[in-house]
Write a protein that holds these residues in place. Structure first.
Motif, PDB file in Angstrom:
ATOM      1  N   ARG A  15       0.797  -1.227   0.000  1.00  0.00           N
ATOM      2  CA  ARG A  15       0.000   0.000   0.000  1.00  0.00           C
ATOM      3  C   ARG A  15       0.831   1.278   0.000  1.00  0.00           C
ATOM      4  O   ARG A  15       0.330   2.354  -0.303  1.00  0.00           O
ATOM      5  CB  ARG A  15      -0.918   0.023   1.227  1.00  0.00           C
ATOM      6  N   GLY A  16       2.100   1.188   0.376  1.00  0.00           N
ATOM      7  CA  GLY A  16       2.917   2.384   0.509  1.00  0.00           C
ATOM      8  C   GLY A  16       2.963   2.849   1.954  1.00  0.00           C
ATOM      9  O   GLY A  16       2.221   2.361   2.807  1.00  0.00           O
ATOM     10  N   TRP A  17       3.862   3.786   2.244  1.00  0.00           N
ATOM     11  CA  TRP A  17       4.026   4.268   3.613  1.00  0.00           C
ATOM     12  C   TRP A  17       4.576   5.690   3.576  1.00  0.00           C
ATOM     13  O   TRP A  17       4.913   6.216   2.513  1.00  0.00           O
ATOM     14  CB  TRP A  17       4.970   3.348   4.389  1.00  0.00           C
ATOM     15  N   PHE A  18       4.636   6.306   4.765  1.00  0.00           N
ATOM     16  CA  PHE A  18       5.143   7.670   4.881  1.00  0.00           C
ATOM     17  C   PHE A  18       6.481   7.663   5.613  1.00  0.00           C
ATOM     18  O   PHE A  18       6.675   6.913   6.568  1.00  0.00           O
ATOM     19  CB  PHE A  18       4.149   8.555   5.647  1.00  0.00           C
ATOM     20  N   GLU A  19       7.390   8.513   5.150  1.00  0.00           N
ATOM     21  CA  GLU A  19       8.671   8.711   5.817  1.00  0.00           C
ATOM     22  C   GLU A  19       8.907  10.204   5.978  1.00  0.00           C
ATOM     23  O   GLU A  19       8.412  11.005   5.197  1.00  0.00           O
ATOM     24  CB  GLU A  19       9.819   8.109   4.984  1.00  0.00           C
ATOM     25  N   THR A  20       9.666  10.550   7.025  1.00  0.00           N
ATOM     26  CA  THR A  20      10.017  11.953   7.241  1.00  0.00           C
ATOM     27  C   THR A  20      11.399  12.202   6.675  1.00  0.00           C
ATOM     28  O   THR A  20      12.385  11.609   7.117  1.00  0.00           O
ATOM     29  CB  THR A  20       9.975  12.299   8.738  1.00  0.00           C
ATOM     30  N   LYS A  21      11.462  13.068   5.676  1.00  0.00           N
ATOM     31  CA  LYS A  21      12.730  13.410   5.034  1.00  0.00           C
ATOM     32  C   LYS A  21      12.908  14.918   5.058  1.00  0.00           C
ATOM     33  O   LYS A  21      12.038  15.649   4.566  1.00  0.00           O
ATOM     34  CB  LYS A  21      12.756  12.903   3.590  1.00  0.00           C
ATOM     35  N   ASN A  22      14.020  15.344   5.656  1.00  0.00           N
ATOM     36  CA  ASN A  22      14.313  16.781   5.773  1.00  0.00           C
ATOM     37  C   ASN A  22      13.171  17.534   6.444  1.00  0.00           C
ATOM     38  O   ASN A  22      12.809  18.641   6.049  1.00  0.00           O
ATOM     39  CB  ASN A  22      14.591  17.381   4.387  1.00  0.00           C
ATOM     40  N   GLY A  23      12.561  16.878   7.447  1.00  0.00           N
ATOM     41  CA  GLY A  23      11.495  17.520   8.202  1.00  0.00           C
ATOM     42  C   GLY A  23      10.139  17.478   7.534  1.00  0.00           C
ATOM     43  O   GLY A  23       9.162  17.973   8.092  1.00  0.00           O
ATOM     44  N   PRO A  42       5.637   5.112  -2.470  1.00  0.00           N
ATOM     45  CA  PRO A  42       4.581   4.292  -3.097  1.00  0.00           C
ATOM     46  C   PRO A  42       4.797   2.798  -2.860  1.00  0.00           C
ATOM     47  O   PRO A  42       5.931   2.324  -2.759  1.00  0.00           O
ATOM     48  CB  PRO A  42       4.711   4.639  -4.587  1.00  0.00           C
ATOM     49  N   GLY A  43       3.681   2.063  -2.779  1.00  0.00           N
ATOM     50  CA  GLY A  43       3.739   0.620  -2.623  1.00  0.00           C
ATOM     51  C   GLY A  43       3.668  -0.073  -3.972  1.00  0.00           C
ATOM     52  O   GLY A  43       3.408   0.548  -5.011  1.00  0.00           O
ATOM     53  N   ILE A  44       3.848  -1.385  -3.972  1.00  0.00           N
ATOM     54  CA  ILE A  44       3.822  -2.161  -5.219  1.00  0.00           C
ATOM     55  C   ILE A  44       2.460  -2.048  -5.891  1.00  0.00           C
ATOM     56  O   ILE A  44       2.364  -1.904  -7.111  1.00  0.00           O
ATOM     57  CB  ILE A  44       4.160  -3.639  -4.921  1.00  0.00           C
ATOM     58  N   LEU A  45       1.399  -2.105  -5.089  1.00  0.00           N
ATOM     59  CA  LEU A  45       0.034  -2.040  -5.635  1.00  0.00           C
ATOM     60  C   LEU A  45      -0.613  -0.679  -5.342  1.00  0.00           C
ATOM     61  O   LEU A  45      -1.804  -0.595  -5.088  1.00  0.00           O
ATOM     62  CB  LEU A  45      -0.814  -3.174  -5.047  1.00  0.00           C
ATOM     63  N   GLU A  46       0.197   0.360  -5.383  1.00  0.00           N
ATOM     64  CA  GLU A  46      -0.263   1.710  -5.053  1.00  0.00           C
ATOM     65  C   GLU A  46      -1.499   2.099  -5.859  1.00  0.00           C
ATOM     66  O   GLU A  46      -2.466   2.646  -5.340  1.00  0.00           O
ATOM     67  CB  GLU A  46       0.868   2.715  -5.314  1.00  0.00           C
ATOM     68  N   GLU A  47      -1.482   1.814  -7.171  1.00  0.00           N
ATOM     69  CA  GLU A  47      -2.554   2.286  -8.057  1.00  0.00           C
ATOM     70  C   GLU A  47      -3.870   1.541  -7.848  1.00  0.00           C
ATOM     71  O   GLU A  47      -4.913   1.953  -8.358  1.00  0.00           O
ATOM     72  CB  GLU A  47      -2.130   2.147  -9.517  1.00  0.00           C
ATOM     73  N   PHE A  48      -3.844   0.441  -7.090  1.00  0.00           N
ATOM     74  CA  PHE A  48      -5.067  -0.332  -6.891  1.00  0.00           C
ATOM     75  C   PHE A  48      -5.869   0.137  -5.681  1.00  0.00           C
ATOM     76  O   PHE A  48      -6.981  -0.349  -5.442  1.00  0.00           O
ATOM     77  CB  PHE A  48      -4.734  -1.821  -6.753  1.00  0.00           C
TER      78      PHE A  48
END
Length: 572
Positions: free
Chosen positions: A474-482, A488-494
């Motif tokens: 599904r994808g996930w969130f990361e904190t980059k530079n604040g 995106p996940g493998i099946l993000e578009e679904f």
């Protein structure tokens, strides 16, 4: 502190009491420290291998020094132990475990012995003092405390609390706030923990809960629980947003926190070095709450994605800068306050996006169905988003479009199904080319398009799929530079729901033999409670006279409506 034989009995007790009072610790701890110091000095005099004990009488102050020998079955240390046979020579009643004590003469404390004793006592007293501090403050996490600035070290502020020291680390202070030595300051206790160097009390003036605690002190309704503060978001020293809700419908939570002529909120602002505070009415409806949180900007439209806790906010063009705020401050604080990721669009941007999506759907229908632009636009206008919608929708929905008839609807649906068949054949060929096993397609929930995506991401076997986690799909969130960035996940578009992604992986693990069917999460079965009083229909308890009166008022003839006795059986 040095101890010599010249010290009389009462002097030891006086020393113990003075130290205990000064350090706010129990007198017995100081007595034990002195005893241990004397024991250590005595062992250096009489031999460290001996079991020497010192005891101070807490009433008279008399000191006794003894060498102990314990009766054991097998002697391992002849300086501290003796066998039963030798013990019987001393005392016929001796048995295993009996302790013989020989009184030793008092010792003279030289310079080295005195220094050693002082170190032992100081260490013990310091440990007791630290333990007292930990016990005193460990249950005060969440409180506001007042102290005096003792010193500033590399941006960290050491606060003297009277009976303990605390620290406001650089990250926990308000930026650009310059605290001076001997200045009294208030701060929030957010952590008390034991470390190698002793208990550490951590204070903060930047913590969101510090603001909530300040309002609790300034606003009686908050202190009494009539008004609650569900969430706070702060950009310390600059701006903050605080959500409030009242448990009493007659009390306005925002007005109560502002106070007469802003007196209450100004008291908090003054404590926080002029930090601007937006007081937001809390709502259990996410859309309403987020609109409130974006104040002072006006919101034209919101679109919620509850699965990903994201919301799309549309604002008038002239309100965009106000909604975002300087360096994104307003939208960032609103996101922290509500817990939702907020995307802000202007009305013009939303219109352009809708037009783009409409054009993309139109081109999709032209290419897939081999129809002209007008028909494709009609289909897109009616809300059809992809070819699959057209292939399996009820024919009546297509035929209901203005200008379409039944034959047109049948033709469009037939073309849609032909297109999907061709697409499936192409996807299956690509899936095989990528090396994705047939067994992956047998996992419930996996379709051909997903299998192609798996192959493109090196997921080719059931074991590969079983080894994934929900975020991989599904994808996930990361904190980059604040900043919070979505990966995106493998099946993000679904747009898979979290539960569906989890179940797909679990079924792959069953197929791979990692787990059994019994290990799959079972859906909750909600049993409806049946009211026995209404379930059992008691004819005898019916008020027939009232029923007839009601029927007459409605113009019904019960004799005509109800079958004669036996007629119902015949009809059956």
């Amino acid at each position: 502190m040095s101890i010599g034989v010249s010290a009389n009995r009462l002097e030891l007790l006086q020393i113990a009491r003075a130290v205990a009072a000064e350090k706010s610790i129990d007198e017995s701890i100081v007595i034990e420290a002195i005893e241990e110091a004397i024991q250590k000095a005595a062992r250096s005099r009489y031999g460290a291998e001996n079991d020497i004990r010192a005891k101070i009488d807490t009433k008279t102050g008399e000191l006794s020094l003894t060498r102990n020998m314990t009766v054991v079955e097998e002697v391992e240390n002849d300086s501290q132990e003796l066998n039963l046979a030798d013990a019987k020579k001393i005392d016929k009643t001796a048995e295993i475990g009996t302790v013989f004590s020989d009184e030793l003469p008092p010792i003279e404390f030289g310079r080295v012995a005195s220094q050693t004793a002082k170190q032992v006592i100081t260490q013990k007293v310091r440990e007791a003092e630290r333990q007292r501090q930990f016990e005193e403050y460990k249950d005060r996490v969440g409180e506001i405390i007042s102290g005096i600035v003792k010193r500033v070290e590399y941006g960290n502020v050491i606060i003297d609390l009277g009976r303990a020291e605390a620290i406001i680390r650089r990250a926990d202070g308000i930026p650009r706030e310059n605290l001076q030595n001997n200045e009294r300051v208030r701060a929030y206790i957010y952590d008390v923990r034991e470390e190698v160097r002793g208990p550490q009390i951590f204070l903060s003036r930047a913590h969101p809960d510090f603001m909530a605690a300040l309002f609790s002190q300034e606003v009686p309704e908050v202190y009494e629980g009539i008004i609650e503060i569900p969430s706070v978001a702060r950009d310390p020293g600059s701006r903050a947003k605080i959500a409030v809700i009242s448990n009493d419908g007659s009390i306005d939570p925002v007005g109560a926190c502002v106070g007469m002529r802003g007196s209450r909120v100004q008291a908090v602002v003054s404590e926080l070095a002029g930090e601007k505070i937006d007081i937001i009415p809390w709502s259990d409806d996410p859309a309403t709450f987020i609109v409130n949180a974006l104040q002072p900007a006006e919101v034209a439209k919101v679109v919620l994605d509850e699965e990903d806790q994201r919301i799309e906010v549309v604002v008038p063009d002239e309100q965009l800068s106000l909604a975002i705020g300087r360096r994104g401050q307003n939208v960032r604080l609103a996101s922290q306050l509500t817990g939702w990721s907020i995307d802000i669009l202007t009305e013009e941007e939303e219109s352009e996006r809708r037009q783009k999506e409409f054009a993309e759907r139109t081109q999709l229908f032209i290419a897939a169905l081999d129809v002209d632009e007008v028909i494709a636009q009609l289909l897109a206008t009616e809300g059809f988003t992809d070819v699959e919608d057209l292939a399996y929708v009820d024919l009546g929905e297509i035929g209901a479009i203005e200008g379409f008839d039944e034959d047109t609807a049948e033709e469009i649906q037939a073309r849609a199904r032909d297109y999907l068949d061709r697409l499936s054949a192409e996807q299956d060929a690509k899936r095989k080319e990528l090396g994705v096993e047939d067994a992956v397609l047998e996992v419930e929930g996996v379709v051909l398009a997903m299998a192609v995506k798996f192959g493109e991401n090196d997921v080719k076997t059931v074991d590969d799929l079983a080894g994934l986690v929900t975020d991989d799909l599904r994808g996930w969130f990361e904190t980059k530079n604040g900043e919070r960035v979505r990966e995106p996940g493998i099946l993000e578009e679904f747009n898979l729901a979290s539960e569906d992604a989890e179940m797909m992986i679990m079924r792959a693990r069953v197929a791979a033999g990692w787990i059994s069917e019994e290990d799959l999460p079972q859906p909750e079965v909600v049993e409806e409670e049946v009211d026995e009083a209404t379930a059992a229909f008691d004819v005898e308890s019916m008020d027939l006279a009232a029923l007839e009166a009601e029927a007459e008022a409605l113009g019904l003839d019960l004799d005509a409506e109800l079958p004669e006795e036996g007629e119902e059986a015949k009809a059956d």
